[in-house]
Design a protein around this motif. Structure first.
Motif, PDB file in Angstrom:
ATOM      1  N   GLN A  72       9.157   2.924   3.138  1.00 19.10           N
ATOM      2  CA  GLN A  72       9.801   4.049   2.485  1.00 19.10           C
ATOM      3  C   GLN A  72       8.863   5.248   2.603  1.00 19.10           C
ATOM      4  O   GLN A  72       7.666   5.127   2.347  1.00 19.10           O
ATOM      5  CB  GLN A  72      10.084   3.745   1.008  1.00 19.10           C
ATOM      6  N   GLU A  73       9.391   6.410   2.974  1.00 17.06           N
ATOM      7  CA  GLU A  73       8.544   7.565   3.220  1.00 17.06           C
ATOM      8  C   GLU A  73       8.987   8.760   2.389  1.00 17.06           C
ATOM      9  O   GLU A  73      10.182   8.953   2.142  1.00 17.06           O
ATOM     10  CB  GLU A  73       8.572   7.938   4.705  1.00 17.06           C
ATOM     11  N   TYR A  74       8.009   9.546   1.961  1.00 17.90           N
ATOM     12  CA  TYR A  74       8.286  10.759   1.191  1.00 17.90           C
ATOM     13  C   TYR A  74       7.315  11.841   1.651  1.00 17.90           C
ATOM     14  O   TYR A  74       6.130  11.573   1.873  1.00 17.90           O
ATOM     15  CB  TYR A  74       8.107  10.491  -0.316  1.00 17.90           C
ATOM     16  N   THR A  75       7.802  13.063   1.821  1.00 17.25           N
ATOM     17  CA  THR A  75       6.986  14.169   2.306  1.00 17.25           C
ATOM     18  C   THR A  75       6.965  15.297   1.289  1.00 17.25           C
ATOM     19  O   THR A  75       7.982  15.619   0.683  1.00 17.25           O
ATOM     20  CB  THR A  75       7.526  14.715   3.647  1.00 17.25           C
ATOM     21  N   ARG A  76       5.791  15.901   1.120  1.00 20.05           N
ATOM     22  CA  ARG A  76       5.647  17.042   0.210  1.00 20.05           C
ATOM     23  C   ARG A  76       4.757  18.085   0.872  1.00 20.05           C
ATOM     24  O   ARG A  76       3.683  17.755   1.380  1.00 20.05           O
ATOM     25  CB  ARG A  76       4.989  16.588  -1.100  1.00 20.05           C
ATOM     26  N   SER A  77       5.184  19.329   0.895  1.00 19.94           N
ATOM     27  CA  SER A  77       4.361  20.428   1.386  1.00 19.94           C
ATOM     28  C   SER A  77       4.085  21.381   0.243  1.00 19.94           C
ATOM     29  O   SER A  77       4.958  21.641  -0.590  1.00 19.94           O
ATOM     30  CB  SER A  77       5.064  21.176   2.521  1.00 19.94           C
ATOM     31  N   GLN A  78       2.881  21.923   0.218  1.00 21.25           N
ATOM     32  CA  GLN A  78       2.505  22.809  -0.887  1.00 21.25           C
ATOM     33  C   GLN A  78       1.405  23.731  -0.408  1.00 21.25           C
ATOM     34  O   GLN A  78       0.543  23.339   0.378  1.00 21.25           O
ATOM     35  CB  GLN A  78       2.004  21.981  -2.090  1.00 21.25           C
ATOM     36  N   ALA A 123       0.830  -1.203   0.000  1.00 22.60           N
ATOM     37  CA  ALA A 123       0.000   0.000   0.000  1.00 22.60           C
ATOM     38  C   ALA A 123       0.857   1.243   0.000  1.00 22.60           C
ATOM     39  O   ALA A 123       1.985   1.247   0.506  1.00 22.60           O
ATOM     40  CB  ALA A 123      -0.931   0.012   1.222  1.00 22.60           C
ATOM     41  N   LEU A 124       0.313   2.302  -0.576  1.00 17.75           N
ATOM     42  CA  LEU A 124       0.895   3.634  -0.486  1.00 17.75           C
ATOM     43  C   LEU A 124      -0.055   4.444   0.386  1.00 17.75           C
ATOM     44  O   LEU A 124      -1.135   4.845  -0.056  1.00 17.75           O
ATOM     45  CB  LEU A 124       1.042   4.261  -1.869  1.00 17.75           C
ATOM     46  N   ILE A 125       0.324   4.646   1.641  1.00 19.21           N
ATOM     47  CA  ILE A 125      -0.517   5.376   2.583  1.00 19.21           C
ATOM     48  C   ILE A 125      -0.147   6.849   2.493  1.00 19.21           C
ATOM     49  O   ILE A 125       0.987   7.236   2.779  1.00 19.21           O
ATOM     50  CB  ILE A 125      -0.323   4.841   4.008  1.00 19.21           C
ATOM     51  N   VAL A 126      -1.086   7.670   2.039  1.00 16.55           N
ATOM     52  CA  VAL A 126      -0.817   9.090   1.815  1.00 16.55           C
ATOM     53  C   VAL A 126      -1.694   9.914   2.758  1.00 16.55           C
ATOM     54  O   VAL A 126      -2.917   9.874   2.680  1.00 16.55           O
ATOM     55  CB  VAL A 126      -1.050   9.500   0.341  1.00 16.55           C
ATOM     56  N   VAL A 127      -1.053  10.643   3.662  1.00 19.62           N
ATOM     57  CA  VAL A 127      -1.755  11.394   4.691  1.00 19.62           C
ATOM     58  C   VAL A 127      -1.615  12.880   4.400  1.00 19.62           C
ATOM     59  O   VAL A 127      -0.500  13.409   4.335  1.00 19.62           O
ATOM     60  CB  VAL A 127      -1.196  11.074   6.092  1.00 19.62           C
ATOM     61  N   ALA A 128      -2.742  13.559   4.194  1.00 18.04           N
ATOM     62  CA  ALA A 128      -2.750  14.996   3.923  1.00 18.04           C
ATOM     63  C   ALA A 128      -3.194  15.732   5.174  1.00 18.04           C
ATOM     64  O   ALA A 128      -4.227  15.408   5.766  1.00 18.04           O
ATOM     65  CB  ALA A 128      -3.686  15.319   2.767  1.00 18.04           C
ATOM     66  N   THR A 129      -2.423  16.749   5.553  1.00 22.65           N
ATOM     67  CA  THR A 129      -2.730  17.545   6.744  1.00 22.65           C
ATOM     68  C   THR A 129      -2.733  19.017   6.369  1.00 22.65           C
ATOM     69  O   THR A 129      -1.669  19.629   6.245  1.00 22.65           O
ATOM     70  CB  THR A 129      -1.705  17.283   7.859  1.00 22.65           C
ATOM     71  N   PRO A 130      -3.905  19.601   6.161  1.00 22.67           N
ATOM     72  CA  PRO A 130      -3.968  21.045   5.895  1.00 22.67           C
ATOM     73  C   PRO A 130      -3.666  21.838   7.160  1.00 22.67           C
ATOM     74  O   PRO A 130      -4.085  21.478   8.262  1.00 22.67           O
ATOM     75  CB  PRO A 130      -5.416  21.263   5.451  1.00 22.67           C
ATOM     76  N   SER A 131      -2.894  22.916   7.011  1.00 22.68           N
ATOM     77  CA  SER A 131      -2.600  23.816   8.121  1.00 22.68           C
ATOM     78  C   SER A 131      -2.571  25.228   7.562  1.00 22.68           C
ATOM     79  O   SER A 131      -1.564  25.663   7.001  1.00 22.68           O
ATOM     80  CB  SER A 131      -1.265  23.462   8.779  1.00 22.68           C
ATOM     81  N   GLY A 132      -3.700  25.946   7.696  1.00 24.79           N
ATOM     82  CA  GLY A 132      -3.786  27.255   7.069  1.00 24.79           C
ATOM     83  C   GLY A 132      -3.690  27.108   5.561  1.00 24.79           C
ATOM     84  O   GLY A 132      -4.357  26.268   4.970  1.00 24.79           O
ATOM     85  N   PRO A 133      -2.814  27.890   4.911  1.00 23.48           N
ATOM     86  CA  PRO A 133      -2.700  27.818   3.455  1.00 23.48           C
ATOM     87  C   PRO A 133      -1.788  26.690   2.967  1.00 23.48           C
ATOM     88  O   PRO A 133      -1.597  26.523   1.776  1.00 23.48           O
ATOM     89  CB  PRO A 133      -2.085  29.171   3.090  1.00 23.48           C
ATOM     90  N   ILE A 134      -1.204  25.926   3.898  1.00 22.13           N
ATOM     91  CA  ILE A 134      -0.249  24.880   3.533  1.00 22.13           C
ATOM     92  C   ILE A 134      -0.871  23.513   3.772  1.00 22.13           C
ATOM     93  O   ILE A 134      -1.547  23.277   4.768  1.00 22.13           O
ATOM     94  CB  ILE A 134       1.053  24.997   4.361  1.00 22.13           C
ATOM     95  N   VAL A 135      -0.633  22.591   2.830  1.00 21.69           N
ATOM     96  CA  VAL A 135      -1.018  21.197   2.998  1.00 21.69           C
ATOM     97  C   VAL A 135       0.253  20.361   2.961  1.00 21.69           C
ATOM     98  O   VAL A 135       1.053  20.476   2.027  1.00 21.69           O
ATOM     99  CB  VAL A 135      -1.978  20.719   1.891  1.00 21.69           C
TER     100      VAL A 135
END
Length: 278
Positions: free
Chosen positions: A252-258, A226-238
């Motif tokens: 294996q883990e990868y993080t992206r903020s946008q 599985a690819l477990i993808v967790v999105a956490t909005p914080s104000g204008p940033i996710v």
């Protein structure tokens, strides 16, 4: 062998679609989208560029359309090459002119066409001749891979205030992933949230990266993990954190903020996807 978030382009596309969806009011899943997202079934699927965005303005709509269809095929080849070739080797791929690219195309189809007097917008699906693509890379002595891995099941979790969503119909993050055509060496399957999915994995098990639950959900779809993808909005940033979980292998883990751009509509999802390629 683990993919090590091999399909990072697919992850980036999911982040882009997710940001667009999170910025919108959540909508129920249309009945036509109830099935799990399609995955690559053969090696030839890897040579297909799906939903390549075209948006061209020219002196006339005829000129804009002609230029757009050429540019879409050129960008489609780039999409395929990014799938086959390692990031460090992409710069060594020979630069082709548009006629050379067109000669490598088997066929293409057009969807979502829109136009004005001077502007042409569409999405292209471009099917390239696998032998021609292989020949391009082999003649340039560029290593490439085209062995299909077992698919991964995407488990999109989104925190929304005090709530954490997974299989709920109003989980915009999951609905966004269901729209992503992430065909690649590691195909991705997005479960539709049916009872079999709900019973196989709870949101708490997803957050805990529970290997037993991953094994159960993967078994439903004959997947490798599985690819477990967790999105956490914080104000204008996710912030989106993807963890690839394959039983018997290290995670294996990868993080992206946008930044999430409020007020954007689904028409802009492809633009976000293209800007988030890794």
């Amino acid at each position: 062998m683990g993919a090590n978030i091999l399909n990072r382009r697919g992850f980036a596309m999911g982040v882009g679609a997710g940001l667009a969806a999170i910025a919108l009011p959540a909508r129920p899943r249309p009945a036509a989208a109830a099935d799990a997202a399609p995955v690559a079934r053969s090696v030839d699927d890897i040579f297909v560029a799906v939903n390549v965005p075209v948006d061209i303005t020219a002196a006339t709509v005829t000129d804009a359309r002609e230029r757009g269809l050429v540019q879409g095929r050129v960008n489609g080849l780039r999409q395929v090459l990014e799938r086959l070739v390692g990031k460090d080797d992409l710069a060594s791929v020979p630069t082709l002119n548009s006629n050379q690219v067109i000669d490598m195309v088997r066929d293409f189809s057009i969807a979502n066409e829109r136009s004005s007097a001077v502007r042409y917008i569409a999405d292209l699906t471009v099917r390239f001749d696998p032998a021609a693509v292989r020949r391009l890379l082999r003649n340039a002595s560029i290593p490439f891979a085209e062995t299909l891995s077992k698919p991964l099941v995407v488990v999109p979790v989104m925190t929304e205030g005090a709530r954490t969503l997974l299989w709920e119909e109003n989980n915009a993050w999951r609905l966004a992933w269901s729209r992503v055509n992430a065909i690649g060496l590691v195909p991705l399957i997005v479960p539709p949230g049916e009872p079999k999915d709900i019973s196989a994995m709870t949101v708490d098990q997803a957050l805990a990266r529970d290997v037993g639950a991953v094994r159960g959900l993967a078994g439903v779809y004959d997947a490798g993990g599985a690819l477990i993808v967790v999105a956490t909005p914080s104000g204008p940033i996710v912030q989106a954190v993807a963890t690839e979980v394959r039983p018997g292998l290290p995670n294996q883990e990868y993080t992206r903020s946008q930044g999430a751009e409020g007020g954007r509509s689904e028409e802009h999802t492809s633009e976000l996807q293209s800007r988030l390629h890794l």
